[in-house]
Design a protein around this motif. Structure first.
Motif: not given
Length: 531
Positions: A176, A195, A246-247, A191, A173
């Motif tokens: 991100t 992911i 969130t992503y 990042l 998070r």
């Protein structure tokens, strides 16, 4: 003669800003300039005096002779598990948004870079990063970690990443947030790798394991390796859904919605049949409840079931699909069926933590011995003398859960999901992430002060003196096979060879990352509300 503990306490008291007492300052108004000055001085101390390669541990003695994460740590380490490095990065971004001061952005960027520097090749993180190298990591696990009797997750060096306690999720998070803030390419590769790790580690059935990838010989104390099971414990699946949301909002990826839907559906697939329509902390790949640490037996688990009911209602708000509400009545009925008689309820906790599969009887966890070498956990039907570091009973408001279920059941799906981030997709992230430091593994966070008190009590060096309420025995070698005299059945720690943390009275004054975060949140709230 003054003992070291008394000397540290006295030094911290003398270092308070002159001319102010708590009685004089508690309700006094504080201007914006004083708040900004206090925030900046406290942050400069953390960034310039405490941080190591951008990262943080949880607690420090003022001379740094001893430092801690969840366990005693090395000074070459940074802690990932909240409230550690990523949580500090989130706090700095919140402060940047509140003040516009680039110093806070650069502090957040340093924390993010520390995470990237310590990222595993698979893309995730363990509980900590040790920049001292592989030999240092092995030495820590073979000494401090191996002898933490009640913290079995540290007794074996897995070498892989963990979702436990939200460490990996908190880190992703932060990466991100920091990337979307200015789209700096220095954060993009880390990042992307993180992911990809989330997608790669998702099980075919839609769940996530506690650790990934699987390792050989991961079992402990004669038990099989549970870390590859479907894991509800500590919100593993829920937290991964939330970080993907969130992503999804911030950047987007076509893999996200299918992954989230498969994850939501594992809650349906793992619910056990009535009349025991609950869930365990973990489920094996045949979807049955499974044991984990030796004090977490194979059982149905009341607080995990209550948490999953909450999640099913959340999934209805995300999707508007009634299938997520359908399992709830049977789960609530099962919870009510295992409510303890009044004589066994303690401190408002009305439900046993563990319930035996088949019999519906409470299971009670005990231990014998004095350390990890001579001690052992065991389970029976006797509620006397249960372990003290893991609650044997839980407080669950089933009436509230049932009311919320009925409210949602009466609400059309389209209305329930009208603000769903899953359905809306790309949108701006909230400017602020941290609302409070929640109670958890870090027992040294001190809160409850007003902005005026925080301005008055920041010492001359720039930190808030915190009386440490949790300590640990220094590593003293492997524990003896002979049990040390004493009663360790319900204590947080065993004999002097046990490196587990334990509560202390009148502990030394120290520097607490959690306290800094708590106090900064208080000051940020005051700043945003006008002082």
């Amino acid at each position: 003669m003054i003992s070291r503990r008394s000397l540290l306490a006295a030094s911290a008291t003398l270092a308070l800003m002159p001319g102010a007492t708590l009685a004089q300052t508690r309700g006094a108004p504080v201007g914006k300039a004083r708040i900004l000055e206090t925030m900046k001085r406290a942050t400069r101390f953390m960034v310039e005096k405490i941080a190591y390669r951008g990262g943080y541990l949880w607690s420090y003695l003022p001379d740094r002779s001893r430092v801690w994460g969840e366990l005693e740590a090395y000074k070459s380490m940074i802690w990932i598990q909240p409230p550690g490095t990523a949580t500090m990065g989130h706090l700095y971004l919140d402060a940047y948004h509140a003040t516009g001061d680039d110093y806070y952005y650069q502090a957040a960027a340093s924390a993010a870079q520390g995470l990237i520097d310590g990222q595993l090749p698979t893309g995730g993180w363990g509980y900590f990063v040790d920049f001292g190298g592989a030999k240092s990591v092995r030495r820590w696990f073979d000494t401090i970690g191996k002898n933490a009797w009640r913290l079995e997750e540290f007794q074996h060096y897995y070498g892989n990443a963990t979702f436990d306690d939200q460490g990996t999720g908190e880190a992703i998070r932060l990466l991100t947030r920091i990337y979307v803030e200015k789209r700096e390419q220095r954060f993009k590769a880390g990042l992307d790798k993180a992911i990809d790790f989330i997608f790669a580690s998702q099980l075919d059935n839609g769940g996530w394991p506690q650790r990934w990838p699987a390792v050989k010989d991961g079992g402990l104390h004669g038990n099989p390796d549970y870390t590859g099971y479907i894991t509800f414990n500590d919100g593993v699946i829920h937290d991964n859904i939330e970080l993907l949301l969130t992503y999804h909002q911030a950047i987007g990826d076509p893999r996200i919605v299918p992954a989230i839907r498969r994850a939501m559906d594992i809650y349906l697939a793992t619910q056990q049949p009535a009349p025991q329509a609950g869930w365990g902390l973990q489920h094996s790949l045949d979807l049955k409840p499974a044991g984990a640490r030796t004090y977490e037996p194979k059982a149905l688990v009341t607080h995990a079931t209550a948490a999953n009911i909450e999640q099913l209602m959340h999934f209805y708000r995300l999707t508007g699909e009634a299938k997520y509400l359908a399992p709830i009545p049977a789960a609530l009925d099962w919870l009510e069926s295992v409510r303890l008689p009044a004589a066994l309820q303690v401190g408002g906790r009305q439900f046993p933590t563990f319930v035996e599969i088949g019999t519906n009887k409470p299971l009670w966890v005990h231990r014998r011995g004095s350390n990890v070498v001579n001690g052992a956990y065991y389970v029976d039907h006797d509620p006397a003398n249960t372990i003290g570091h893991y609650n044997a009973r839980r407080s669950i408001d089933t009436a509230r859960l049932r009311r919320e279920y009925e409210r949602l059941r009466a609400m059309p799906g389209a209305l329930a999901a009208k603000d769903s981030p899953l359905l809306k997709g790309r949108q701006a992230l909230p400017a602020y992430t941290l609302a409070a430091v929640e109670p958890g593994s870090d027992k040294n966070t001190a809160g409850g002060k007003t902005p005026a008190e925080l301005v008055a009590t920041l010492n001359n060096e720039g930190w808030w003196p915190t009386q440490l309420s949790a300590m640990s025995h220094p590593y003293a070698g492997p524990g003896p096979k002979t049990v040390t005299p004493g009663d360790f059945r319900s204590t947080d720690v065993g004999d002097r060879f046990d490196t587990s943390p334990f509560n202390v009275k009148n502990g030394p004054i120290g520097i607490s990352t959690g306290t800094y975060i708590d106090h900064m949140i208080t000051l940020l709230n005051a700043l945003r509300s006008g002082g």
